[in-house]
Write an enzyme that holds these catalytic residues in place. Structure first.
Site, PDB file in Angstrom:
ATOM      1  CG  PHE A 172      -0.267   0.145   2.540  1.00 22.66           C
ATOM      2  CD1 PHE A 172      -0.122   1.387   3.147  1.00 22.66           C
ATOM      3  CD2 PHE A 172       0.241  -0.971   3.184  1.00 22.66           C
ATOM      4  CE1 PHE A 172       0.504   1.514   4.373  1.00 22.66           C
ATOM      5  CE2 PHE A 172       0.878  -0.859   4.413  1.00 22.66           C
ATOM      6  CZ  PHE A 172       1.008   0.382   5.012  1.00 22.66           C
ATOM      7  CB  CYS A 173       1.715   3.865  -1.776  1.00 18.29           C
ATOM      8  SG  CYS A 173       0.632   3.748  -3.221  1.00 18.29           S
ATOM      9  CB  THR A 174      -0.403   8.121  -0.059  1.00 22.15           C
ATOM     10  OG1 THR A 174       0.134   7.760   1.212  1.00 22.15           O
ATOM     11  CG2 THR A 174      -1.478   9.183   0.133  1.00 22.15           C
TER      12      THR A 174
ATOM     13  N   GLY B  14      -4.555   2.984  -3.120  1.00 21.73           N
ATOM     14  CA  GLY B  14      -3.392   3.193  -2.246  1.00 21.73           C
ATOM     15  C   GLY B  14      -3.559   2.661  -0.858  1.00 21.73           C
TER      16      GLY B  14
END
Length: 269
Positions: free
Chosen positions: A240-242, A269
């Protein structure tokens, strides 16, 4: 009509007015002292961040990976449209591999952003519905715009990655919706990678997630090598990220360079 104009947008409008004033003074051959004072006034304003105001802003991130034939033409049209709007702040990068951006608008103008984008850059969003689908809005508005200016630029990469040649960004793993994500990462022994930068991970992350501890995204590749060195290649890898754009590139790397067959990315994300 807007009930209030964000302070950041007012500041940007004032900067443009002072830039025009300075250019006119130079062109008209005004006295050096007058030109110098105008330049100082402009410099002071650019160095001063806008005050926090009570105008709520809606923030959207968006990206897409597909061939863009003339990024410079897209940038010119998109920049003109967003500057003419006068209330959109943030940044958009357009490259031959696609686009990546984050924009903030007053909440009252949220529904108009997709129309503005699609009309200005049909090469990226052929219809208003395409633009609306691409926009990933934050769940809650911010009290004030998180951005102080508008930047629309052509870049070599939509997201800088350090590769000489791009990977196949379509081959980056499957998106997992939030309702399924929590069940999957709660499974014993699940591999969960936080591919954000250190300052983001330090602010909060999922239980059991392994942060890459990077300062910039370009540092991700050796960190991914290390984090997955002892993992079976058929084991699911969650990440996951943003906003999702970093997971596209990280997912492509894990699949195509490291040979993992089951990569799963948190949706948006």
């Amino acid at each position: 009509a807007l009930s209030a104009v964000p302070a950041a947008a007012r500041r940007l409008q004032k900067i443009k007015e002072l830039e025009s004033k300075h250019a006119l003074l130079v062109e008209s051959g005004a006295k050096p002292a007058v030109i110098r004072n105008a330049r100082k006034e402009l410099g002071r304003l650019k160095r001063t961040p806008p005050p926090v105001d009570g105008v709520e802003s809606a923030v959207a991130t968006f990206y897409g990976f597909f061939p863009v034939e003339e990024p410079s033409v897209v940038v010119q049209s998109l920049r003109a449209a967003l500057e003419a709007d006068g209330l959109v702040l943030g940044s958009v990068s357009v490259a031959s591999e696609g686009y990546n951006g984050a924009l903030a608008v007053p909440v009252e103008r949220r529904t108009q952003l997709a129309q503005t984008l699609s009309q200005a850059a049909p090469e990226l969003w052929p219809t208003e519905a395409d633009a609306e689908t691409a926009l990933n809005w934050d769940a809650q508005p911010t009290r004030s715009s998180p951005f102080h200016r508008l930047i629309v630029k052509q870049k070599r990469r939509a997201l800088v990655d350090g590769f000489e040649e791009p990977l196949d960004w379509d081959d980056c793993g499957a998106e997992v919706p939030p309702e399924a994500w929590h069940d999957e990462i709660a499974a014993p022994g699940a591999t969960v990678l936080d591919v954000r930068n250190t300052y983001e991970s330090d602010a909060g992350t999922f239980a059991g997630a392994v942060p890459l501890n990077t300062s910039t995204f370009v540092e991700s590749w050796p960190k991914l090598d290390e984090a997955l060195a002892d993992r079976p290649r058929d084991e699911p890898v969650h990440m996951f990220c943003t906003g999702g754009v970093r997971c596209v590139k990280a997912g492509a790397y894990v699949k195509q360079k490291l040979g993992f067959t089951d990569v799963r990315r948190l949706e948006h994300g």
